[in-house]
Design an enzyme around this catalytic site. Structure first.
Site, PDB file in Angstrom:
ATOM      1  N   LYS A  73     -21.009 -10.605 -11.421  1.00 31.07           N
ATOM      2  CA  LYS A  73     -20.865 -12.060 -11.550  1.00 31.07           C
ATOM      3  C   LYS A  73     -20.912 -12.726 -10.173  1.00 31.07           C
ATOM      4  CE  LYS A  73     -17.588 -15.650 -12.079  1.00 31.07           C
ATOM      5  NZ  LYS A  73     -16.568 -16.386 -12.777  1.00 31.07           N
ATOM      6  N   GLN A  78     -19.832   0.395  -7.423  1.00 33.27           N
ATOM      7  CA  GLN A  78     -18.499   1.014  -7.348  1.00 33.27           C
ATOM      8  C   GLN A  78     -17.534   0.195  -6.476  1.00 33.27           C
ATOM      9  OE1 GLN A  78     -21.445   3.243  -6.720  1.00 33.27           O
ATOM     10  NE2 GLN A  78     -21.427   3.131  -8.936  1.00 33.27           N
ATOM     11  N   GLY A 111     -13.110 -17.057 -15.500  1.00 32.13           N
ATOM     12  CA  GLY A 111     -13.822 -16.725 -16.730  1.00 32.13           C
ATOM     13  C   GLY A 111     -15.088 -15.981 -16.354  1.00 32.13           C
ATOM     14  N   ASP A 167     -15.715  -2.266 -10.952  1.00 29.88           N
ATOM     15  CA  ASP A 167     -15.572  -3.191 -12.082  1.00 29.88           C
ATOM     16  C   ASP A 167     -14.725  -4.418 -11.752  1.00 29.88           C
ATOM     17  OD1 ASP A 167     -17.053  -1.356 -13.595  1.00 29.88           O
ATOM     18  OD2 ASP A 167     -15.228  -0.235 -14.084  1.00 29.88           O
ATOM     19  N   VAL A 210     -18.914  -0.558 -18.811  1.00 28.71           N
ATOM     20  CA  VAL A 210     -20.241  -1.085 -19.162  1.00 28.71           C
ATOM     21  C   VAL A 210     -21.252   0.067 -19.264  1.00 28.71           C
ATOM     22  CG1 VAL A 210     -22.073  -2.686 -18.411  1.00 28.71           C
ATOM     23  CG2 VAL A 210     -19.701  -3.180 -17.851  1.00 28.71           C
ATOM     24  N   LYS A 237     -18.310  -7.636  -9.506  1.00 23.96           N
ATOM     25  CA  LYS A 237     -19.346  -7.778  -8.463  1.00 23.96           C
ATOM     26  C   LYS A 237     -20.608  -8.434  -9.010  1.00 23.96           C
ATOM     27  CE  LYS A 237     -19.123  -3.327  -7.837  1.00 23.96           C
ATOM     28  NZ  LYS A 237     -17.901  -2.959  -8.565  1.00 23.96           N
ATOM     29  N   ALA A 287     -23.420   2.545 -11.947  1.00 25.78           N
ATOM     30  CA  ALA A 287     -22.850   1.193 -11.918  1.00 25.78           C
ATOM     31  C   ALA A 287     -23.069   0.500 -13.261  1.00 25.78           C
ATOM     32  CB  ALA A 287     -23.502   0.380 -10.801  1.00 25.78           C
ATOM     33  N   GLY A 288     -22.193  -0.438 -13.548  1.00 26.43           N
ATOM     34  CA  GLY A 288     -22.366  -1.299 -14.720  1.00 26.43           C
ATOM     35  C   GLY A 288     -21.923  -2.677 -14.310  1.00 26.43           C
ATOM     36  N   HIS A 289     -22.877  -3.559 -14.038  1.00 27.38           N
ATOM     37  CA  HIS A 289     -22.558  -4.905 -13.567  1.00 27.38           C
ATOM     38  C   HIS A 289     -22.898  -5.911 -14.668  1.00 27.38           C
ATOM     39  CE1 HIS A 289     -23.170  -3.541  -9.108  1.00 27.38           C
ATOM     40  NE2 HIS A 289     -22.206  -2.901  -9.720  1.00 27.38           N
TER      41      HIS A 289
HETATM   42  P1  GDP Z   1     -18.732  -4.985 -11.748  1.00 25.24           P
HETATM   43  O1  GDP Z   1     -19.052  -3.579 -12.059  1.00 25.24           O
HETATM   44  O2  GDP Z   1     -17.879  -5.128 -10.518  1.00 25.24           O
HETATM   45  O3  GDP Z   1     -19.945  -5.881 -11.702  1.00 25.24           O
HETATM   46  O4  GDP Z   1     -17.810  -5.514 -12.938  1.00 25.24           O
HETATM   47  P2  GDP Z   1     -18.062  -5.274 -14.525  1.00 25.24           P
HETATM   48  O5  GDP Z   1     -19.180  -6.131 -14.956  1.00 25.24           O
HETATM   49  O6  GDP Z   1     -18.139  -3.817 -14.822  1.00 25.24           O
HETATM   50  O7  GDP Z   1     -16.685  -5.752 -15.117  1.00 25.24           O
HETATM   51  C1  GDP Z   1     -16.206  -7.043 -14.904  1.00 25.24           C
HETATM   52  C2  GDP Z   1     -16.047  -7.747 -16.258  1.00 25.24           C
HETATM   53  O8  GDP Z   1     -15.282  -8.904 -16.063  1.00 25.24           O
HETATM   54  C3  GDP Z   1     -17.345  -8.214 -16.877  1.00 25.24           C
HETATM   55  O9  GDP Z   1     -17.214  -8.148 -18.281  1.00 25.24           O
HETATM   56  C4  GDP Z   1     -17.474  -9.658 -16.408  1.00 25.24           C
HETATM   57  O10 GDP Z   1     -18.234 -10.467 -17.287  1.00 25.24           O
HETATM   58  C5  GDP Z   1     -16.028 -10.067 -16.433  1.00 25.24           C
HETATM   59  N1  GDP Z   1     -15.631 -11.077 -15.447  1.00 25.24           N
HETATM   60  C6  GDP Z   1     -16.042 -11.242 -14.162  1.00 25.24           C
HETATM   61  N2  GDP Z   1     -15.331 -12.228 -13.565  1.00 25.24           N
HETATM   62  C7  GDP Z   1     -14.465 -12.676 -14.488  1.00 25.24           C
HETATM   63  C8  GDP Z   1     -13.419 -13.670 -14.482  1.00 25.24           C
HETATM   64  O11 GDP Z   1     -13.139 -14.328 -13.470  1.00 25.24           O
HETATM   65  N3  GDP Z   1     -12.708 -13.835 -15.649  1.00 25.24           N
HETATM   66  C9  GDP Z   1     -12.958 -13.109 -16.774  1.00 25.24           C
HETATM   67  N4  GDP Z   1     -12.222 -13.323 -17.861  1.00 25.24           N
HETATM   68  N5  GDP Z   1     -13.919 -12.171 -16.811  1.00 25.24           N
HETATM   69  C10 GDP Z   1     -14.644 -11.961 -15.690  1.00 25.24           C
HETATM   70  P1  IMO Z   2     -19.403  -0.426 -10.937  1.00 23.75           P
HETATM   71  O1  IMO Z   2     -20.558  -0.639  -9.983  1.00 23.75           O
HETATM   72  C1  IMO Z   2     -16.070   2.128 -12.164  1.00 23.75           C
HETATM   73  C2  IMO Z   2     -16.479   6.416 -11.332  1.00 23.75           C
HETATM   74  C3  IMO Z   2     -16.600   7.345 -12.527  1.00 23.75           C
HETATM   75  C4  IMO Z   2     -15.900   8.582 -11.967  1.00 23.75           C
HETATM   76  C5  IMO Z   2     -16.333   8.583 -10.507  1.00 23.75           C
HETATM   77  C6  IMO Z   2     -17.507   9.509 -10.200  1.00 23.75           C
HETATM   78  O2  IMO Z   2     -19.645  -0.913 -12.309  1.00 23.75           O
HETATM   79  O3  IMO Z   2     -18.118  -0.872 -10.320  1.00 23.75           O
HETATM   80  P2  IMO Z   2     -20.120   9.330 -10.687  1.00 23.75           P
HETATM   81  O4  IMO Z   2     -20.881   9.299 -11.975  1.00 23.75           O
HETATM   82  O5  IMO Z   2     -20.350   8.165  -9.813  1.00 23.75           O
HETATM   83  O6  IMO Z   2     -20.295  10.625  -9.956  1.00 23.75           O
HETATM   84  O7  IMO Z   2     -18.569   9.305 -11.134  1.00 23.75           O
HETATM   85  O8  IMO Z   2     -16.721   7.249 -10.207  1.00 23.75           O
HETATM   86  N1  IMO Z   2     -17.478   5.326 -11.308  1.00 23.75           N
HETATM   87  C7  IMO Z   2     -17.190   4.047 -11.588  1.00 23.75           C
HETATM   88  N2  IMO Z   2     -16.036   3.467 -12.000  1.00 23.75           N
HETATM   89  N3  IMO Z   2     -17.160   1.361 -11.948  1.00 23.75           N
HETATM   90  C8  IMO Z   2     -18.306   1.919 -11.493  1.00 23.75           C
HETATM   91  O9  IMO Z   2     -19.383   1.186 -11.108  1.00 23.75           O
HETATM   92  C9  IMO Z   2     -18.379   3.331 -11.343  1.00 23.75           C
HETATM   93  N4  IMO Z   2     -19.349   4.195 -10.951  1.00 23.75           N
HETATM   94  C10 IMO Z   2     -18.772   5.405 -10.922  1.00 23.75           C
HETATM   95  O10 IMO Z   2     -15.933   6.809 -13.649  1.00 23.75           O
HETATM   96  O11 IMO Z   2     -14.501   8.398 -11.988  1.00 23.75           O
HETATM   97 MG    MG Z   3     -18.879  -2.233 -13.587  1.00 28.41          MG
END
Ligand code: GDP
Ligand code: IMO
Ligand code: MG
Length: 427
Positions: free
Chosen positions: A18, A223, A414, A13, A298, A16, A39-41
């Site tokens: 973005k 992850q 942002g 999280d 996400v 990635k 994953a939740g991107h």
């Molecule tokens: P990922 O799993 O690594 O793709 O990250 P996530 O999407 O789960 O979580 C990152 C969150 O931060 C999302 O809500 C993005 O829209 C937000 N985000 C990414 N870069 C920035 C930043 O530079 N500033 C702010 N405020 N939010 C960001």
């Molecule tokens: P992104 O791609 C954050 C965590 C789960 C749990 C552990 C094992 O959005 O960064 P799993 O279901 O993979 O066997 O769970 O890994 N986890 C994440 N935490 N971001 C993720 O993906 C994750 N994918 C798995 O919360 O602790």
């Molecule tokens: Mg994520």
């Protein structure tokens, strides 16, 4: 031309989605190499927000070919519903390629993930419950079902029967669940086969040919480094390799082709699920980071655990991934703090320790040693160059760079595509 890897430097999280989306305009292929719909991107394009779980973030860039590599685990129902969701919003997904060697997440592995966690009780990992662990376990145990098996009914039936033999004993005798009938699983899987068929390809061949032709390929990790099954905080990890080596095994592209490895690094730290987290905050600062940073999962909607930046973790990510660059995200979230603590080392059993300890017991006992950097109060979300940042924000970035062992080549101010300061070009 080069292959680039983009991966999470912390516990996931980091932003990635973005970062991948931002680079998507300059690359020809975006490839997921491990993980699945755990994953939740998040990608924000203009006023549109997309939450991607299984599909590579490059799917939102029309010029880019999105690829699901052999190292990914694919839940076919989730795949089709994610595609439909994007199609309904006008996104063309027809260029998607899926490796025939990727493994399928079957309904029994989703069940086993959930009942397995329940069985662990307070020792649970806090998985996403998407069947990730049991599917990778089947792959390593050589009882997995691959995408290509969907096109040979007899093989599919044999494999599902073989997989269910042992699992039904487990389900019935250990977990007190009803046994699962192989025929019903085969029937369900076959329903997806025709819809998925147009996407299935020899992705290893396609990607290597593309690189030979001078195309740019970006590998997008799911992850993060500390969730890696080998290099993370085992057993509180996911069941695959998000670290840079996973990009090779998960796609069939050799390490000599990779020229750049970019670590996505949040300006503070978050984690979802159980496991050690030295800088975790349980006070108002933690609440504020969660609220201002919108730190909610996400995929599962769980609140993320929040804490200050941890430099030993960033250094570790540089080391185990061979990082060439960092993309620092969410700097804007730290606006308003008078001073910002940064963990520079740990105290473990009374001793100062500079690097992430290899011993799990030591890491569980690690207490952060903080340095306090002066904060800033000016809005930085409109900053376009490094020089636009207030002096204290510049100093914060420089201090993190110094501690982390690789140059910070971009800064997120942002969530939007354009809310980024580009310092060194990635391509
Ligand atoms: P990922 O799993 O690594 O793709 O990250 P996530 O999407 O789960 O979580 C990152 C969150 O931060 C999302 O809500 C993005 O829209 C937000 N985000 C990414 N870069 C920035 C930043 O530079 N500033 C702010 N405020 N939010 C960001
Ligand atoms: P992104 O791609 C954050 C965590 C789960 C749990 C552990 C094992 O959005 O960064 P799993 O279901 O993979 O066997 O769970 O890994 N986890 C994440 N935490 N971001 C993720 O993906 C994750 N994918 C798995 O919360 O602790
Ligand atoms: Mg994520």
């Amino acid at each position: 031309m080069p292959a680039l890897v983009l991966l999470g430097a912390q516990w996931g999280d980091e932003g990635k989605g973005k970062a991948t989306d931002l680079l998507g305009g300059s690359v020809d292929y975006v490839v997921r190499y491990q993980g699945g719909n755990n994953a939740g991107h998040t990608v924000v394009v203009g006023d549109q927000k997309y939450a991607l779980h299984l599909l590579p973030s490059g799917i939102l860039t029309p010029e880019c070919t999105p690829v699901i590599g052999n190292g990914v685990v694919v839940d076919p129902a989730v795949l089709l519903s994610e595609l439909k969701g994007l199609n309904d919003r006008g996104v063309d997904t027809s260029k998607l390629l899926i490796s025939g060697n990727a493994h399928l997440i079957t309904p029994y592995n989703v069940t086993l993930d959930k009942v397995g966690e329940r069985f662990l009780g307070k020792r649970k990992i806090g998985t996403t419950g998407r069947g990730i662990g049991p599917t990778y376990a089947d792959k390593i145990n050589r009882v997995g079902i691959r995408v290509q098996d969907l096109y040979d009914e007899s093989i599919l039936t044999q494999k599902v029967e073989a997989a269910l033999d042992g699992k039904n004993q487990l389900l019935a005798k250990l977990y007190n669940r009803r046994a699962i009938e192989a025929g019903a699983i085969v029937e369900e899987m076959l329903q997806y086969a025709e819809q998925i068929k147009p996407f299935v390809a020899d992705t290893t061949l396609i990607l290597n040919n593309a690189l030979d032709d001078g195309k740019v390929v970006l590998f997008e990790g799911g992850q993060g480094t500390l969730l890696d099954v080998d290099h993370g905080t085992y057993p509180f990890v996911t069941s695959s390799n998000p670290t840079a080596g996973g990009a090779c095994t998960g796609t069939g592209v050799g390490p000599t082709k990779i020229s750049r490895v970019i670590g996505i690094l949040k300006a503070y730290t978050t984690r979802v699920g159980a496991g050690p987290f030295p800088t975790e905050l349980f006070d108002q600062d933690g609440e504020d980071l969660r609220r201002i940073g919108g730190e909610r999962g996400v995929t599962t909607g769980r609140d993320r655990r929040c804490g200050w930046f941890d430099a030993p973790i960033a250094r570790y990510a540089t080391r185990v991934n061979g990082l060439t660059d960092f993309f620092l995200t969410k700097l804007d979230v730290l606006t308003g703090w008078e001073q910002i603590p940064v963990c520079v080392a740990y105290e473990i059993d009374g001793k100062r320790v500079e690097e992430l300890p290899y011993s799990q017991t030591d890491f569980h006992h690690a207490k952060p040693i903080y340095e306090y950097l002066p904060g800033w109060s000016e809005d930085i979300t409109k900053a376009k160059t490094f020089g636009d940042l207030p002096k204290n924000a510049q100093a914060y970035v420089k201090a993190l760079e110094e501690m982390s062992g690789a140059p910070i080549s971009a800064i997120g101010v942002g969530p939007g595509r354009t809310e980024t300061i580009e310092i060194n070009s990635f391509i």
